[in-house]
Design a protein around this motif. Structure first.
Motif, mmCIF file in Angstrom:
data_model
loop_
_atom_site.group_PDB
_atom_site.id
_atom_site.type_symbol
_atom_site.label_atom_id
_atom_site.label_comp_id
_atom_site.label_asym_id
_atom_site.label_seq_id
_atom_site.Cartn_x
_atom_site.Cartn_y
_atom_site.Cartn_z
ATOM 1 N N ALA A 186 53.473 40.729 40.267
ATOM 2 C CA ALA A 186 53.439 39.272 40.428
ATOM 3 C C ALA A 186 54.281 38.790 41.600
ATOM 4 O O ALA A 186 54.027 37.713 42.141
ATOM 5 N N THR A 187 55.291 39.591 42.013
ATOM 6 C CA THR A 187 56.217 39.101 43.034
ATOM 7 C C THR A 187 55.567 39.039 44.408
ATOM 8 O O THR A 187 54.735 39.878 44.752
ATOM 9 N N LYS A 188 55.938 38.034 45.174
ATOM 10 C CA LYS A 188 55.403 37.849 46.527
ATOM 11 C C LYS A 188 56.476 38.070 47.588
ATOM 12 O O LYS A 188 56.210 37.948 48.781
ATOM 13 N N SER A 189 57.703 38.366 47.161
ATOM 14 C CA SER A 189 58.823 38.522 48.089
ATOM 15 C C SER A 189 59.321 39.968 48.046
ATOM 16 O O SER A 189 58.890 40.750 47.189
ATOM 17 N N PRO A 190 60.234 40.338 48.957
ATOM 18 C CA PRO A 190 60.736 41.719 48.967
ATOM 19 C C PRO A 190 61.527 42.097 47.712
ATOM 20 O O PRO A 190 61.732 43.274 47.459
ATOM 21 N N TYR A 191 61.984 41.101 46.953
ATOM 22 C CA TYR A 191 62.724 41.363 45.725
ATOM 23 C C TYR A 191 62.040 40.683 44.544
ATOM 24 O O TYR A 191 61.468 39.605 44.689
ATOM 25 N N ILE A 192 62.095 41.331 43.381
ATOM 26 C CA ILE A 192 61.553 40.724 42.159
ATOM 27 C C ILE A 192 62.516 39.619 41.727
ATOM 28 O O ILE A 192 63.680 39.883 41.412
ATOM 29 N N ASP A 193 62.025 38.379 41.717
ATOM 30 C CA ASP A 193 62.896 37.262 41.367
ATOM 31 C C ASP A 193 62.748 36.917 39.889
ATOM 32 O O ASP A 193 61.972 37.532 39.157
ATOM 33 N N LEU A 194 63.493 35.908 39.459
ATOM 34 C CA LEU A 194 63.529 35.553 38.042
ATOM 35 C C LEU A 194 62.184 35.027 37.554
ATOM 36 O O LEU A 194 61.771 35.325 36.422
ATOM 37 N N SER A 195 61.469 34.275 38.388
ATOM 38 C CA SER A 195 60.168 33.744 37.961
ATOM 39 C C SER A 195 59.164 34.880 37.742
ATOM 40 O O SER A 195 58.364 34.832 36.807
ATOM 41 N N SER A 196 59.206 35.914 38.598
ATOM 42 C CA SER A 196 58.323 37.072 38.418
ATOM 43 C C SER A 196 58.671 37.818 37.144
ATOM 44 O O SER A 196 57.786 38.294 36.421
ATOM 45 N N LEU A 197 59.974 37.932 36.844
ATOM 46 C CA LEU A 197 60.390 38.611 35.616
ATOM 47 C C LEU A 197 59.916 37.835 34.391
ATOM 48 O O LEU A 197 59.436 38.426 33.418
ATOM 49 N N LYS A 198 60.023 36.506 34.430
ATOM 50 C CA LYS A 198 59.548 35.690 33.307
ATOM 51 C C LYS A 198 58.046 35.871 33.110
ATOM 52 O O LYS A 198 57.558 35.927 31.984
ATOM 53 N N TYR A 199 57.321 35.968 34.222
ATOM 54 C CA TYR A 199 55.883 36.217 34.126
ATOM 55 C C TYR A 199 55.625 37.563 33.459
ATOM 56 O O TYR A 199 54.761 37.691 32.576
ATOM 57 N N GLY A 200 56.399 38.591 33.881
ATOM 58 C CA GLY A 200 56.237 39.916 33.291
ATOM 59 C C GLY A 200 56.537 39.929 31.808
ATOM 60 O O GLY A 200 55.826 40.571 31.024
ATOM 61 N N LEU A 201 57.586 39.219 31.398
ATOM 62 C CA LEU A 201 57.936 39.134 29.970
ATOM 63 C C LEU A 201 56.820 38.469 29.178
ATOM 64 O O LEU A 201 56.455 38.911 28.075
ATOM 65 N N ASN A 202 56.256 37.408 29.752
ATOM 66 C CA ASN A 202 55.181 36.683 29.081
ATOM 67 C C ASN A 202 53.932 37.559 28.959
ATOM 68 O O ASN A 202 53.291 37.595 27.902
ATOM 69 N N GLN A 203 53.587 38.275 30.043
ATOM 70 C CA GLN A 203 52.400 39.138 30.011
ATOM 71 C C GLN A 203 52.548 40.246 28.972
ATOM 72 O O GLN A 203 51.618 40.537 28.221
ATOM 73 N N GLU A 204 53.732 40.860 28.916
ATOM 74 C CA GLU A 204 53.960 41.929 27.956
ATOM 75 C C GLU A 204 53.859 41.403 26.532
ATOM 76 O O GLU A 204 53.286 42.061 25.652
ATOM 77 N N ASN A 205 54.375 40.202 26.302
ATOM 78 C CA ASN A 205 54.331 39.615 24.962
ATOM 79 C C ASN A 205 52.897 39.317 24.538
ATOM 80 O O ASN A 205 52.509 39.556 23.383
ATOM 81 N N ILE A 206 52.097 38.824 25.478
ATOM 82 C CA ILE A 206 50.681 38.550 25.178
ATOM 83 C C ILE A 206 49.961 39.843 24.825
ATOM 84 O O ILE A 206 49.241 39.929 23.823
ATOM 85 N N GLU A 207 50.170 40.893 25.679
ATOM 86 C CA GLU A 207 49.513 42.180 25.425
ATOM 87 C C GLU A 207 49.936 42.761 24.080
ATOM 88 O O GLU A 207 49.110 43.276 23.326
#
Length: 582
Positions: free
Chosen positions: A495-516
């Motif tokens: 999900a990240t668009k920058s050279p580092y995984i930021d907090l918004s990308s991590l929140k997206y990852g947490l949400n995706q994992e929870n849905i799955e």
């Protein structure tokens, strides 16, 4: 002019990096293949028999191996100082780091250390034996992680030491492609000059021979039609005093030839059609496991790690305990895959008294067979009565003597543990701690290894996670343990668009994992549908489809037939999608 190149890449992500930059080089056409060392040579051998290529492009040890086997120009996809610095930066929370590699890597690493004042050790290797000795010493010296090339990474994985594979970034890829184009243009120019020379020699019915300073032939033109002339030519180059004699005449296969030295190291051979002599003349050629191994080193004591190697090869009864997602199944797979035996899995959560009776009495039951590995999953999910019955059967039939037995159960369950005392042969226990027990250094290492692996797989250059993201990861809680961590970080990476995984990308990852997890728990989706959920929400339809295809292809080890089947589409449809992606 279009040059055709054979690409042999030691890892899949390098192929994607090449494809990303290839549109800038319209004069190059590359056929892409992923293969390391001997497998890379095998691919090249097959392709070169079937196709004509102007050059091969590869990297590191694979490039060296190809150079020893083939005469084509072998273009090196190098490793820049930036690539090395990027790998070092991804390990900023790690203390004891070493760089291990051949001179092309070690020299650049030393420059980076000097230029950027980095505190780490550099070890230069000359061979695979050097690499193994150095890595074994570094393991003994308790180094946290090694930075190296593909060869170092493979050896480190076998030895059991964590390793970051330095990937070639865009700068290195562009430089390699430009170098390839320059070399081939120069070669084409030389080839054109050689063609003109060859036409002239053919017209005059002559051949050209050029020697080096040791009088060894290193170039010939228009001599292929007369290979039997070579011994005569070599003999005359070596033994004739050309200072006194500018011409030598000799006979081969009843034909006469004249050999002239026209300048230092250059000779012309002419056929004498009407020559009448006065006298006769005498004639004379893997991913997640690495991350999981690092997780095991963080989770288990050294005593258990040493014992684990023994468990892989003996017939001890094993009881493996851990919370949901702690990696029990993968640990079992590692233990069971080390032996050439059939493996049978029995899911105890579905075991009833009737099914157990069938297992105990059916002639086709694995419980009545020998020399197998039998895995009893979720032992804690059956009642005490069935557990006791199973243990008595194991004793009465000496099942543990005929087969290797492995049991798994939840960490907080005591049912299976107490009843194991009934067994005639006492089992060995391995307990995987919850993921939250890992400290910041251990989690930082797992993050670095995972991002490195994802960069290799996807051909990206993500450097790591931001400090605030790292703090959030440390806070947890990781209720579904290791696999939740892996899934969340993987989705955050995509999900990240920058050279580092930021907090918004991590929140997206947490949400995706929870849905799955919730959908999987309720069995509302299948394997392919779970993959389709793992798509950044910003993607358009085409990008989403491309991501699904690429992910499924990677999961099937780039086998297109299996990929098409798992996606539920035809091979022709898959080919069209892959062609679009390329």
């Amino acid at each position: 002019m279009k040059f055709r190149i054979l690409g042999i890449y030691p890892y899949a992500g390098l192929e994607q990096s090449i494809k990303n930059q290839l549109p800038k080089f319209s004069e190059l056409k590359i056929d892409h293949f992923v293969g390391d060392l001997s497998y890379g040579i095998e691919i090249a051998t097959k392709q070169l028999k079937e196709n004509n290529y102007d050059a091969i492009i590869s990297r590191g040890g694979t490039k060296r191996a190809l150079e020893q086997k083939f005469d084509l120009p072998i273009i090196d996809i190098g490793v820049s100082k930036y690539d090395i610095l990027q790998a070092i930066q991804s390990l900023k929370h790690i203390n004891k780091i070493a760089v291990v590699g051949f001179d092309f890597l070690s020299i650049n690493a030393e420059h980076v250390i000097k230029d950027f004042n980095k505190n780490l050790s550099v070890f230069k290797i000359e061979s695979l034996d050097d690499a193994q000795k150095i890595l074994l010493q570094l393991k003994e010296d308790n180094y946290d992680v090694i930075i190296g090339d593909r060869i170092t990474s493979r050896l480190a994985n076998k030895i059991g030491i964590n390793c970051i594979l330095i990937s070639s970034g865009d700068e290195s890829v562009i430089s390699a492609l430009q170098n390839c184009l320059t070399i081939l243009k120069n070669k084409y120019s030389e080839k054109e000059s050689s063609r003109i020379l060859l036409d002239l020699l053919r017209y005059r019915n002559e051949s050209l021979v050029v020697t080096d300073e040791d009088n060894m032939i290193n170039y010939t033109a228009n001599l292929n039609h007369s290979p039997k002339l070579i011994p005569h030519i070599k003999k005359r180059i070596r033994y004739i005093n050309w200072e006194e004699n500018k011409t030598s005449i000799f006979m081969s296969q009843n034909k006469y030839y004249q050999m002239n030295k026209i300048r230092n190291s250059t000779y012309i051979i002419s056929k004498l059609n009407n020559y009448l002599p006065n006298k006769a003349i005498n004639t004379p050629t893997d991913e997640n496991e690495e991350i999981f191994n690092a997780y095991l080193k963080s989770n288990l004591s050294q005593k258990f790690l040493n014992a684990l190697e023994i468990y892989k090869h003996n017939d001890d009864i094993l009881f493996i305990a851990g919370e949901n997602g702690s990696g029990k199944n993968q640990l079992i797979s590692i233990i069971s895959s080390s032996e050439a035996k059939k493996t049978f899995r029995i899911n105890c959560s579905e075991l009833t008294e009737l099914k157990l009776n069938d297992l105990e009495n059916s002639l086709s039951s694995p419980l009545l067979d020998t020399q197998n590995i039998i895995i009893f999953d979720h032992l804690d999910k059956i009642n005490v009565g069935l557990q006791r019955k199973l243990m008595y059967f194991i004793n009465e039939t000496l099942l543990f003597k005929r087969n290797k037995l492995i049991f798994s159960y939840e960490l907080d369950s005591q049912n299976g543990v107490n009843l194991t005392r009934i067994l005639l042969k006492q089992p060995k226990y391995i307990e995987l701690r919850p993921f939250n027990y890992l400290d910041s250094k251990q989690i930082s290492l797992l993050i670095s290894l995972l991002i490195n692996q994802l960069n290799i797989s996807y051909g990206r250059e993500i450097l790591g996670v931001t400090d605030i993201t790292f703090d959030r990861i440390l806070r947890g809680p990781w209720e579904r343990n290791y696999w939740q961590f892996i899934t969340v970080l993987t989705e955050s990476y995509k999900a990240t668009k920058s050279p580092y995984i930021d907090l918004s990308s991590l929140k997206y990852g947490l949400n995706q994992e929870n849905i799955e997890y919730n959908l999987t728990k309720t069995s509302k989706i299948n394997h392919v549908q779970r993959n389709k959920l793992s798509i950044p929400i910003e993607n358009n339809l085409d990008d989403s489809i491309d991501l699904i295809v690429q992910k499924e292809l990677a999961m099937n080890n780039f086998n297109k037939t299996k990929t098409a089947k798992s996606l539920g589409i035809s091979r022709s449809t898959l080919w069209r999608l892959l062609k679009r992606i390329e």
